[in-house]
Design an enzyme around this catalytic site. Structure first.
Site, PDB file in Angstrom:
ATOM      1  N   CYS A  58      10.490  -6.981 -32.382  1.00  0.00           N
ATOM      2  CA  CYS A  58      11.322  -8.197 -32.405  1.00  0.00           C
ATOM      3  C   CYS A  58      12.760  -7.907 -31.971  1.00  0.00           C
ATOM      4  O   CYS A  58      13.681  -8.645 -32.320  1.00  0.00           O
ATOM      5  CB  CYS A  58      11.313  -8.812 -33.804  1.00  0.00           C
ATOM      6  SG  CYS A  58      12.045  -7.752 -35.073  1.00  0.00           S
ATOM      7  N   CYS A 157      -0.082   1.909 -27.536  1.00  0.00           N
ATOM      8  CA  CYS A 157      -1.005   1.954 -26.399  1.00  0.00           C
ATOM      9  C   CYS A 157      -0.700   3.047 -25.387  1.00  0.00           C
ATOM     10  O   CYS A 157      -1.580   3.806 -24.989  1.00  0.00           O
ATOM     11  CB  CYS A 157      -0.992   0.619 -25.666  1.00  0.00           C
ATOM     12  SG  CYS A 157      -1.563  -0.793 -26.603  1.00  0.00           S
ATOM     13  N   LEU A 269      26.028  -8.370 -50.894  1.00  0.00           N
ATOM     14  CA  LEU A 269      27.146  -8.491 -49.969  1.00  0.00           C
ATOM     15  C   LEU A 269      26.699  -8.065 -48.587  1.00  0.00           C
ATOM     16  O   LEU A 269      26.187  -6.963 -48.399  1.00  0.00           O
ATOM     17  CB  LEU A 269      28.308  -7.611 -50.445  1.00  0.00           C
ATOM     18  CG  LEU A 269      29.615  -7.691 -49.665  1.00  0.00           C
ATOM     19  CD1 LEU A 269      30.240  -9.061 -49.801  1.00  0.00           C
ATOM     20  CD2 LEU A 269      30.589  -6.627 -50.175  1.00  0.00           C
ATOM     21  N   GLY A1057     -16.574   1.171 -27.120  1.00  0.00           N
ATOM     22  CA  GLY A1057     -17.424   2.258 -26.662  1.00  0.00           C
ATOM     23  C   GLY A1057     -17.170   2.696 -25.240  1.00  0.00           C
ATOM     24  O   GLY A1057     -18.045   3.309 -24.617  1.00  0.00           O
ATOM     25  N   GLU A1238     -11.722   5.993 -24.573  1.00  0.00           N
ATOM     26  CA  GLU A1238     -11.688   6.739 -25.833  1.00  0.00           C
ATOM     27  C   GLU A1238     -11.577   8.248 -25.649  1.00  0.00           C
ATOM     28  O   GLU A1238     -11.214   8.957 -26.584  1.00  0.00           O
ATOM     29  CB  GLU A1238     -12.960   6.447 -26.632  1.00  0.00           C
ATOM     30  CG  GLU A1238     -13.137   4.993 -27.005  1.00  0.00           C
ATOM     31  CD  GLU A1238     -14.514   4.744 -27.596  1.00  0.00           C
ATOM     32  OE1 GLU A1238     -14.595   4.542 -28.816  1.00  0.00           O
ATOM     33  OE2 GLU A1238     -15.492   4.768 -26.837  1.00  0.00           O
TER      34      GLU A1238
END
Length: 1307
Positions: A58, A157, A269, A1057, A1238
């Protein structure tokens, strides 16, 4: 300043967003900037990733005008932590404000996309804004500044390398590959370790820098003049913003602040910004403090700035850049957090707090806040005005120490600030201060120890006494929050030793004749691991020069959504605009691991404004338990985190508030099974045992030379996809139809679960999926359960439902990778040849079946890895426990199971006194053979990858250098390891690999492509467009791929897979070939015509321009009764070599270099495949080193966010990173490609075994001859404690039978 709201009147909040003025007349102090941007202004490019400022998704830029300096200050900030009311007079810039594909993209956005720095794209807007803010402040940044600015941004990623490369294109240094700082490209070296195969041309450039548009800093938007006038306004008044529960007051001056502070002494504060020389204003941010100290250090004599340099050391790694831009020095000090890295140094450096109140001013030493004998606190109405950091004198020395789970952006496990003052010209201690963090409720002073050491000489005797005294004075109870008591004790005295060595060295510099230099073997103890900008090369096959220029296959094509990722215009599920009458859903989860539900009281929840209903198990119209998965707990709960009920309300804030009011009464049940050992003891398992066997294992054990037995544990792993689970359910209002939008890997599965829960046909459930912000297996089954939960809420209320899990709930409910316990018995000959292996695997499945049967099957089938063991037996069980159900995760059991294999190979090597790589080579498959389950294969490519990895990584010569380094350095050790891999893709059942597609050609020639695969960031859509482009012989620009939907492609199988490109590519190919065959008569009549002409003519001749494509699937099978089959269509081979350096005193490690050689066959898109390999490698490295899930003995997950669970950051990736695609043929797959999504995961184990090698070297030097097992993850604690020395021997040990630990391992 915030306090309970008592007044209904609010001032207008005025600020700018992307150059547009915003006047908020009803500013709510509890609303964050992130919520306001996304839900009020509908600027959804800024993403929710964690809600705690730890991930950077963000990130925005905030700009403010300082009327004193007359300068505009730009800084990055995490919008989830910025109170909206703090923005009066500020300008906010989001990713939408710097560029758009609709108008003009910014160079930062363009380069991130074209350098392939986006995959799922969810982190990309945050990355863009961090780099953009850096460029606004430093148009020609250094690479060091780039690395620092990215320290607060997480990516799951890419593995970070392409993100860094995109940023480096703006840096003042050369952007070519730099070899050892020479500025030359390693490809140009005559003796390059990376030579090109003359027979096979290889390429190394994944993008073309000449395509980048130039960066012109002068073209950035101007700061709004109105805000400058507001800042200069001398008639400022106190501002008040009132919400429903909280009031925010912004005093105009110090006098008003002190009045308010006296009136509301407990109100939080929120600080401003002031600085005065080396006296630093309390409102100064930590980033500004760093700038001030850097300036002082550069202008003052070195001996006077010792404290400043100690502070700068920690300010570099404390939190992320965004947090440092927001957190203030005063707040940091006043909060007195135990994890503060700054307070121990300030206290040791005798820093002074200037305090102010209505009564006047006073000063106290910071150390008085933390020293019992000097105990001092801030009085009511007092605030910290500034902090004075004294300069040190010649005979004063100070040091800062910290050790965390990872190098930066992580709370310290232990930190310390220590200072000693000697009597002039002597080594006699005049004054001594030692402060430690994370060993008590706040910073702890070792004041009694220091008092007893006054007057002593700075020598070994003093060191020994200091360690003993500190251990006596600072008691860390065995049940302390955070655990790791023995490690923390070791760290405390290891830090003292480092301090001792540093001071010894400084004394030597002052008087070499009087004070000897520290031993050469100890010098490395003082050397910190630097944060370097990564370098490396990616090598892949070049496209055949005879290939059509229009054919994109084989080219490193940018991700189809890359530019949209970078501009924030890629739409994720929670970015979809809210619809009328939509309700938000909040969950109520079980707090017990195994208990009866006696009652659920929702009366108080229903009284909360905006609450529409509470949904429980009794509201499920169909099945509440489908295929063993439970939607809403009924009568009993079986894990902490199980969904008991949900609350639907008009806002998420109301839903969450109401969820907290739901009262559930439990009665605990027995047994409560948490660990694998618990399950074994209670015979608690899912499914039958899975087993494969060849040869005669028991007989061979009788005649082998040696037999060893052992066990290996691999803890679980959190997916930490950047986009949390999000489900949107829209009832259509007729025929019981429901439209579902969610990020998923298996739309058919989601459809079937929702249909079962609602008791409707599947045809009434329409699941849509455009993209997911990461998945890694975590969105195969879990969206189905959560989708059913949301659909039931929609059914009961009749409203559309938006169900977005907070990060903590996501981690708690959805679980992750299966923890594993492996027990082995190995029979081998003295020369290292392994004759027999007996392996027993147990995985912690959790409380429901989920995917655990398939996971244990995969583990058993892949348990050989690359080794030809003539007598081999492997068995596996899935343990049923009272934890949330673990599920699919990248690698699907292989990364856990095969780590045990490589561990026993290492153990055999240790027993034989042989190098592990020799034992690996000796036992590796070498000729055409069959696996233990009788599937034939050819290991030629395995051997090729192994050989090239050894040769081109210069393994042997580097190993010699490492051995020499280890001889010269006692406290630092290097290790190196090379690991082979024999991986498989796909599933065990043929129908699981079927696929379908739907291709439409419209009259204008444009093509709409649909298939059953899901875009998770792995570039599947991009590759499918490449396939269609080649098959239809048209440019990619003609082809559009919008979404995956059960309404267009029914019964699609999971995207997992590593099969998605294989099977969907075949289906797309089939559809395109059908269409092209229909067009052939048209083309023959007009061979020189254009595509558009052919299509127009085909339509006029009533030729169908729509086709379905189908791929039957790979004909795989496995017969578990016979223990044989052909369960996998093909193998993927690889090898990886990694080199690390460890700090034996702290357990820290640094990854110096990694070389990966991957059998990629022919890559359809080398950029995407390279990203998959690198990203998987970093994720695997995280699994094996720093990612640690912690559970209480009662089964409560502690690790529920980025502050508790550490995935790798940009500083964890290899300093040198080389990836090479080894070319081969794979005729079974489309275009001779291979599934690589993978395969890189297990390559991360090379880091684990390099660490093992380094720890082994340390133990060998210390005379520890017995073998040891390093379990996963190899955290700093697990690295430090086996490196036994005088400090580990000195610490007190706790009797484990006398207390209940804070956390346990569940493997």
């Amino acid at each position: 300043m915030t306090m309970p709201s008592t007044s209904p009147q609010s001032d207008h909040l005025i600020f700018f967003v992307n150059g547009k003025k915003v006047v908020e007349r009803h500013a709510d102090p509890e609303v964050t900037l992130l919520f306001y941007l996304r839900k009020v202004l509908c600027l959804t490019g800024t993403k929710y990733g964690c809600g705690t400022g730890g991930c950077g998704a963000c990130t925005v830029m905030i700009s403010k005008y300082n009327p004193v300096t007359k300068k505009i200050h730009h800084y990055s900030a995490t919008a989830c932590l910025v109170p909206l009311c703090s923005l009066h007079g500020a300008a906010v810039t989001t990713v939408e404000g710097i560029g758009s594909i609709k108008t003009r993209i910014h160079p930062v956005q363009e380069r991130l996309a074209k350098c392939h720095g986006t995959q799922c794209g969810f982190c990309s807007p945050g990355m863009v804004m961090s780099i953009y803010t850096l460029l606004r402040n430093y148009p020609d940044p250094t690479t060091e500044q780039l690395m620092e600015t990215l320290s607060g941004n997480l990516c799951r990623c890419t593995g970070y390398r392409p993100i860094v490369e995109s940023g480096k294109t703006f840096c003042e240094e050369s952007t070519v590959c730099q070899l050892q700082g020479t500025g030359k490209c390693c490809m140009d070296q005559e003796e390059s370790q990376f030579y090109l195969d003359k027979k096979e041309k290889m390429c190394t450039k994944l993008y073309d820098e000449s395509e980048f548009r130039p960066f012109d800093p002068s073209q950035e938007p101007i700061f709004p003049p109105e805000l400058i006038r507001m800042a200069k306004d001398p008639q400022k008044k106190t501002l008040m913003f009132c919400g429903d529960r909280v009031m925010w007051l912004s005093p105009a001056n110090m006098s008003e602040l002190l009045e308010l502070r006296m009136k509301y002494p407990t109100a939080p504060l929120v600080m401003g910004n002031t600085t005065v020389g080396v006296t630093i204003g309390a409102g100064c941010t930590l980033a500004e403090m760093k700038e001030i100290l850097t300036s002082v250090v550069s202008n003052e004599p070195k001996e006077k700035t010792k404290t400043y340099r100690a502070l700068l050391k920690h300010l570099r790694t404390l939190a992320g850049q965004q947090i440092r831009n927001m957190a203030t020095l005063g707040g940091h000090v006043a909060s007195k957090h135990d994890y503060s890295d700054i307070n121990p140094i300030l206290a040791a450096g005798k820093a002074i707090l200037n305090l102010i109140s209505k009564e006047g001013k006073r000063q106290i030493l910071i150390e008085q806040l933390f020293t019992p004998s000097l105990k001092e606190e801030l009085h009511d109405g007092e605030i910290i005005y500034s902090v004075v950091i004294p300069k040190l004198h010649r005979w004063d020395f100070i040091t800062a120490q910290r050790q965390a789970q990872r190098l930066e952006n992580a709370f310290a496990i232990v930190n310390a600030g220590m200072r000693v003052q000697f009597r002039e010209g002597t080594n006699s201690i005049k004054d001594l201060k030692m402060f430690f963090g994370r060993v008590g409720p706040t910073t702890v002073s070792a004041s009694k120890t220091c008092e007893q050491l006054i007057g002593r000489q700075w020598n070994d005797e003093m060191l020994s006494k200091a360690c003993r005294l500190v251990l006596d004075e600072i008691h860390i109870p065995p049940t302390a929050v955070g655990g790791m008591m023995e490690y923390k004790r070791t760290l405390m005295i290891s830090f003292i030793f480092k301090f001792y060595l540093k001071v010894q060295r400084e004394l030597h510099k002052l008087d070499p004749k009087m004070y000897p230099e520290i031993p050469e073997t100890s010098i490395s103890a003082l050397e910190e691991f630097p944060i370097k900008t990564p370098q490396g090369i990616q090598m892949f096959q070049c496209v055949d020069p005879h290939q059509s220029p229009q054919d994109p296959v084989g080219h490193p094509v940018m991700h189809q959504s890359g530019l949209k990722h970078a501009t924030g215009e890629a739409v994720y599920n929670d970015d979809i605009p809210r619809v009328d009458e939509e309700l938000l859903l909040a969950v109520v989860t079980s707090t017990r691991a195994h208990a009866k539900i006696l009652s659920i009281d929702v009366s108080e929840a229903l009284e909360i404004p905006g609450v529409v209903d509470v949904i429980t198990a009794k509201d499920v119209p169909g099945e509440n338990n489908h295929e063993g998965e439970i939607f809403y707990a009924e009568n009993e709960v079986i894990c902490v985190g199980q969904i008991v009920c949900t609350v639907a309300a008009d806002t998420y804030a109301h839903a969450k508030q109401a969820a907290e009011k739901v009262k559930i009464t439990y009665e605990d049940m027995e047994p409560r099974i948490i660990t694998i050992e618990d399950a074994i003891n209670h015979n608690s398992f899912f499914f039958k045992e899975k087993k494969i066997e060849k040869g005669n294992v028991d007989k061979v054990f009788q005649y082998v030379d040696e037999i060893i037995e052992g066990e290996v544990r691999v803890e679980g792993q959190e997916h930490f996809y950047m986009e949390t689970q999000t489900i949107l359910v829209h009832p259509t209002g007729e025929d019981k139809e429901m439209v579902i939008h969610t990020g998923m890997q298996h739309p058919t599965y989601v459809q079937s679960f929702i249909a079962a829960a609602l008791d409707v046909p599947r045809s009434r459930i329409m699941c849509h999926m455009k993209r997911a912000g990461g998945a890694f297996g975590g969105k195969v089954t879990k969206p189905a359960v959560l989708g059913a939960v949301a659909a039931v809420a929609a059914h009961k209320t009749g409203h559309p439902i938006r169900f977005c899990l907070e990060r903590g709930d996501d981690m708690l409910i959805t679980a992750g990778r299966h923890p594993l316990l492996a027990k082995y018995k190995i029979g081998f000959m003295k020369n290292g040849l392994i004759k027999a292996v007996d392996l027993q695997y147990y995985i912690n499945a959790g409380c429901t079946p989920d995917e655990s049967e398939m996971v244990i099957e995969f583990i058993v089938l892949k348990s050989e890895n690359a080794y030809d063991i003539p007598n081999f037996r492997c068995r596996g069980r899935a343990c049923k426990t009272n934890l949330p159900s673990n599920t699919a995760f990248r690698g699907f059991g292989y990364p856990q199971g095969t780590l045990a294999v490589e561990n026993y190979i290492t153990a055999v090597a240790f027993h034989c006194g042989l190098p592990p790589e020799k034992v690996r080579d000796m036992n590796m498959y070498k000729t055409v053979n069959k696996t233990a389950y009788k599937e034939p294969f050819n290991p030629e490519l395995l051997r090729k990858c192994w050989k090239e990895c050894l040769e081109k990584s210069s393994f042997q010569s580097r190993k010699t250098v490492i051995e020499e380094f280890n001889r010269k350095n006692y406290w630092k050790k290097k290790g190196i390891a090379v690991i082979p891999m024999k991986f498989t893709i796909g599933g065990l059942v043929a129908y699981e690999s079927q696929a379908a597609s739907l291709v439409h050609i419209y009259q204008d020639g444009s093509v709409l492509l649909t298939h059953g695969g899901c875009e998770l960031g792995q570039g599947l859509y991009t590759k499918m467009i490449q396939v269609a482009s080649r098959e239809l012989k048209i440019p990619s620009s003609y082809i559009h791929l919008s979404e995956t939907s059960t309404t267009t492609v029914p019964n699609a199988r999971y995207t997992a897979g590593s099969m998605a490109t294989d099977i969907n590519g075949r289906a797309v190919q089939n559809a395109c070939q059908i269409l092209l065959k229909r067009l052939e008569p048209i083309i023959r009549k007009n061979p020189k015509g254009k595509w558009e002409e052919w299509i127009s003519q085909a339509f006029m001749e009533s030729i169908s321009l729509s086709a379905t494509g189908y791929f039957k699937g790979y004909q795989t099978y496995m017969d578990w009764e016979k223990e044989e089959g052909n369960p996998y269509p093909y193998f993927v081979y690889g090898a990886a070599c990694s080199e690390v350096e460890i700090d034996c005193l702290t357990g820290a490690h640094k990854l110096l270099r990694t070389d990966i050689f991957m059998d990629a066959a022919f890559s359809i898109n080398p950029a995407i495949d390279m990203g998959q390999i690198e990203g998987a490698f970093i994720q695997g490295m995280g699994l094996y080193t720093i990612e640690e899930l912690k559970y209480s003995p009662e089964g409560v997950l502690y690790s529920r966010g980025p502050e508790d669970y550490k995935i790798p950051t940009v500083s964890e990736i290899p300093e040198e990173f080389y990836v090479t695609f080894v070319r081969s043929r794979n005729p079974i797959a489309i275009y001779s490609s291979k599934g690589l999504g993978e395969a890189g995961m297990f390559m991360g184990s090379s880091v684990f075994f390099a660490i093992t090698d380094a720890v082994t070297a340390a133990r060998r030097e210390r005379g520890l001859a017995e073998p040891f097992t390093l379990n996963s993850p190899a955290t700093p604690e697990m690295i430090r404690m086996p490196c036994m020395d005088q400090f580990t021997e000195q610490i007190p040990r706790d009797d484990l039978s006398t207390f209940k630990p804070w956390s346990i391992h569940v493997s």
